[in-house]
Design a protein around this motif. Structure first.
Motif, PDB file in Angstrom:
ATOM      1  N   GLU A 110     -25.447   8.336   5.166  1.00 15.01           N
ATOM      2  CA  GLU A 110     -25.162   9.433   4.245  1.00 15.01           C
ATOM      3  C   GLU A 110     -25.947   9.256   2.963  1.00 15.01           C
ATOM      4  O   GLU A 110     -25.869   8.210   2.307  1.00 15.01           O
ATOM      5  CB  GLU A 110     -23.662   9.501   3.940  1.00 15.01           C
ATOM      6  N   ASP A 111     -26.713  10.260   2.596  1.00 12.61           N
ATOM      7  CA  ASP A 111     -27.402  10.273   1.313  1.00 12.61           C
ATOM      8  C   ASP A 111     -28.131  11.596   1.161  1.00 12.61           C
ATOM      9  O   ASP A 111     -28.189  12.407   2.091  1.00 12.61           O
ATOM     10  CB  ASP A 111     -28.372   9.096   1.169  1.00 12.61           C
ATOM     11  N   VAL A 112     -28.706  11.794  -0.010  1.00 12.95           N
ATOM     12  CA  VAL A 112     -29.404  13.042  -0.305  1.00 12.95           C
ATOM     13  C   VAL A 112     -30.659  13.141   0.551  1.00 12.95           C
ATOM     14  O   VAL A 112     -31.165  12.126   1.061  1.00 12.95           O
ATOM     15  CB  VAL A 112     -29.766  13.121  -1.804  1.00 12.95           C
ATOM     16  N   PRO A 113     -31.206  14.349   0.739  1.00 13.53           N
ATOM     17  CA  PRO A 113     -32.406  14.506   1.567  1.00 13.53           C
ATOM     18  C   PRO A 113     -33.598  13.717   1.019  1.00 13.53           C
ATOM     19  O   PRO A 113     -33.758  13.568  -0.195  1.00 13.53           O
ATOM     20  CB  PRO A 113     -32.684  16.016   1.503  1.00 13.53           C
ATOM     21  N   GLY A 114     -34.419  13.210   1.924  1.00 13.40           N
ATOM     22  CA  GLY A 114     -35.655  12.557   1.532  1.00 13.40           C
ATOM     23  C   GLY A 114     -35.558  11.082   1.239  1.00 13.40           C
ATOM     24  O   GLY A 114     -36.532  10.469   0.795  1.00 13.40           O
ATOM     25  N   THR A 115     -34.405  10.469   1.501  1.00 13.27           N
ATOM     26  CA  THR A 115     -34.248   9.038   1.200  1.00 13.27           C
ATOM     27  C   THR A 115     -34.566   8.147   2.408  1.00 13.27           C
ATOM     28  O   THR A 115     -34.459   6.931   2.312  1.00 13.27           O
ATOM     29  CB  THR A 115     -32.817   8.738   0.699  1.00 13.27           C
ATOM     30  N   GLY A 116     -34.934   8.763   3.529  1.00 16.89           N
ATOM     31  CA  GLY A 116     -35.382   7.973   4.669  1.00 16.89           C
ATOM     32  C   GLY A 116     -34.352   7.753   5.754  1.00 16.89           C
ATOM     33  O   GLY A 116     -34.514   6.852   6.580  1.00 16.89           O
ATOM     34  N   LYS A 117     -33.302   8.573   5.803  1.00 17.07           N
ATOM     35  CA  LYS A 117     -32.260   8.375   6.812  1.00 17.07           C
ATOM     36  C   LYS A 117     -32.824   8.546   8.228  1.00 17.07           C
ATOM     37  O   LYS A 117     -32.655   7.680   9.079  1.00 17.07           O
ATOM     38  CB  LYS A 117     -31.114   9.373   6.580  1.00 17.07           C
ATOM     39  N   THR A 118     -33.469   9.674   8.457  1.00 16.74           N
ATOM     40  CA  THR A 118     -34.014   9.952   9.789  1.00 16.74           C
ATOM     41  C   THR A 118     -35.121   8.965  10.146  1.00 16.74           C
ATOM     42  O   THR A 118     -35.198   8.480  11.280  1.00 16.74           O
ATOM     43  CB  THR A 118     -34.548  11.395   9.853  1.00 16.74           C
ATOM     44  N   LEU A 119     -35.975   8.650   9.182  1.00 20.07           N
ATOM     45  CA  LEU A 119     -37.077   7.719   9.424  1.00 20.07           C
ATOM     46  C   LEU A 119     -36.559   6.342   9.819  1.00 20.07           C
ATOM     47  O   LEU A 119     -37.091   5.697  10.727  1.00 20.07           O
ATOM     48  CB  LEU A 119     -37.955   7.614   8.177  1.00 20.07           C
ATOM     49  N   MET A 120     -35.501   5.892   9.151  1.00 26.99           N
ATOM     50  CA  MET A 120     -34.939   4.582   9.472  1.00 26.99           C
ATOM     51  C   MET A 120     -34.359   4.568  10.882  1.00 26.99           C
ATOM     52  O   MET A 120     -34.569   3.615  11.650  1.00 26.99           O
ATOM     53  CB  MET A 120     -33.866   4.190   8.456  1.00 26.99           C
ATOM     54  N   ALA A 121     -33.646   5.619  11.247  1.00 27.40           N
ATOM     55  CA  ALA A 121     -33.051   5.697  12.578  1.00 27.40           C
ATOM     56  C   ALA A 121     -34.138   5.724  13.658  1.00 27.40           C
ATOM     57  O   ALA A 121     -34.046   5.021  14.673  1.00 27.40           O
ATOM     58  CB  ALA A 121     -32.169   6.936  12.687  1.00 27.40           C
ATOM     59  N   LYS A 122     -35.185   6.504  13.449  1.00 25.63           N
ATOM     60  CA  LYS A 122     -36.259   6.608  14.438  1.00 25.63           C
ATOM     61  C   LYS A 122     -37.043   5.304  14.545  1.00 25.63           C
ATOM     62  O   LYS A 122     -37.478   4.913  15.628  1.00 25.63           O
ATOM     63  CB  LYS A 122     -37.188   7.769  14.070  1.00 25.63           C
ATOM     64  N   THR A 123     -37.220   4.610  13.420  1.00 20.35           N
ATOM     65  CA  THR A 123     -37.955   3.348  13.436  1.00 20.35           C
ATOM     66  C   THR A 123     -37.191   2.288  14.223  1.00 20.35           C
ATOM     67  O   THR A 123     -37.778   1.534  15.006  1.00 20.35           O
ATOM     68  CB  THR A 123     -38.226   2.858  12.009  1.00 20.35           C
ATOM     69  N   LEU A 124     -35.878   2.223  14.012  1.00 23.91           N
ATOM     70  CA  LEU A 124     -35.072   1.266  14.782  1.00 23.91           C
ATOM     71  C   LEU A 124     -35.144   1.588  16.266  1.00 23.91           C
ATOM     72  O   LEU A 124     -35.299   0.689  17.103  1.00 23.91           O
ATOM     73  CB  LEU A 124     -33.621   1.293  14.302  1.00 23.91           C
ATOM     74  N   ALA A 125     -35.044   2.873  16.601  1.00 21.44           N
ATOM     75  CA  ALA A 125     -35.085   3.270  18.008  1.00 21.44           C
ATOM     76  C   ALA A 125     -36.422   2.911  18.647  1.00 21.44           C
ATOM     77  O   ALA A 125     -36.468   2.444  19.797  1.00 21.44           O
ATOM     78  CB  ALA A 125     -34.832   4.778  18.124  1.00 21.44           C
ATOM     79  N   LYS A 126     -37.527   3.087  17.901  1.00 24.60           N
ATOM     80  CA  LYS A 126     -38.846   2.766  18.449  1.00 24.60           C
ATOM     81  C   LYS A 126     -39.048   1.258  18.578  1.00 24.60           C
ATOM     82  O   LYS A 126     -39.919   0.806  19.326  1.00 24.60           O
ATOM     83  CB  LYS A 126     -39.945   3.365  17.564  1.00 24.60           C
TER      84      LYS A 126
END
Length: 324
Positions: A44-60
């Protein structure tokens, strides 16, 4: 694989994620805690702080299947779990699986979906299965949901009910980077997205084995009492209307064991419990009306509770280890 190998596996994953994510070491540790303990995470956080990027990086970083679901108000439960459709070629109904049938699920902006669609995840997250038209379908393991949500925007959103929040092992806030971290981000992403070059460093079998082994981490009798004293205090605190449930206490135990592993220990210490209290219990308590002002109130109350509970001594923990 022994507990030391689990620590090495966690280090490999963390170093890989850090090739993309700048700073956020504690957040990465929390994601690894959830992965090792078969839990789910709400970022949870404001847009643009890297939430989606962090999740995708862990998955990759894992050689596991990964799917992303963009939650919107018109998303239906069948869009998540799947549907039976009539195949005219063979003259029979067939099951078409939804994106939930994968190892790592990114539920992006989960609070934009209606409560009916959100509820389609309840059985999947808790029991690793889903029931469609009376037929039960089991999900592959490992199975992990990483959900994101924006805490500020309210238009077109549907807040997650307590029952849904309780399915998440951890709720994590990313926060803004420091100036130095911000400069590193600018330089790292100047000529492209480093996430596109990330390769897997752990396979499915390693993750499954780590999920079996972490529960062997030793917990002394004093630490069981320490955790339950904290749980009991949330149920009697004057500013908490709804305390932590037994499922929440089990989640705390799982989290502290996994956290001890990634820190390289075969036993839990009080600092492990302190580190996990907020991300594990913060979203599991419901404050009274008087205290529902300010998003950090729950954390402040948990800090107050930690300050009131007697912490086990290192000597008592060593005695527990010696008695194993």
């Amino acid at each position: 694989m022994d507990l030391l190998k689990v620590k090495e596996l966690a280090n490999q994953l963390k170093e890989n994620v850090q090739k993309v994510i700048v700073g956020k070491d504690e957040t990465i540790d929390l994601l690894l805690v959830a992965l090792i303990s078969s839990g789910h995470v709400l970022l949870e956080d404001v847009p643009g702080t890297g939430k989606t990027l962090m999740a995708k990086t862990l998955a990759k970083s894992l050689s596991c299947s990964f799917k992303r679901i963009q939650f919107t108000p018109d998303l239906l439960p069948s869009d998540v779990t799947g549907i039976h459709f009539y195949n005219q070629k063979i003259g029979e109904f067939e099951f078409r699986s939804g994106p939930i049938f994968t190892n790592i699920v990114l539920a992006d902006e989960i609070n934009r979906a209606t409560p009916r669609t959100q509820s389609s995840l309840l059985e999947c997250m808790e029991e690793r299965q889903t029931t469609i038209d009376g037929e039960t379908h089991f999900l592959d393991r490992p199975f992990m949901v990483i959900a994101t949500q924006n805490p500020l925007e309210s238009q077109g959103t549907f807040p997650l009910p307590e029952a849904q929040l309780d399915r998440f092992l951890l709720k994590v806030h990313l926060g803004y980077p420091s100036k130095e971290e911000g400069m590193t981000i600018l330089k790292r992403f100047k000529e492209g997205n480093p996430a596109e070059e990330i390769e897997a460093v752990a396979d499915r079998e390693q993750i499954l084995e780590a999920q079996q082994l972490y529960s062997h981490v030793h917990v002394s009798e004093d630490l069981y009492h320490y955790m339950m004293d904290i749980i009991e205090k949330t149920r009697s605190h004057e500013h908490i209307a709804l305390g932590v449930s037994p499922r929440g206490s089990q989640a705390l135990l799982r989290a502290v064991q996994a956290y001890a592993v990634i820190k390289g220990r075969e036993y839990v210490i009080p600092d492990d419990v302190k580190a996990m209290v907020k991300p594990v219990l913060g979203h599991r308590i419901l404050l009274t009306q008087m205290k529902r002002v300010g998003e950090n109130q729950a954390y402040q109350i948990l800090d107050d509770i930690l300050g009131q509970i007697r912490v086990p001594t290192e000597e008592s923990i060593r005695k527990g280890l010696a008695a194993r």
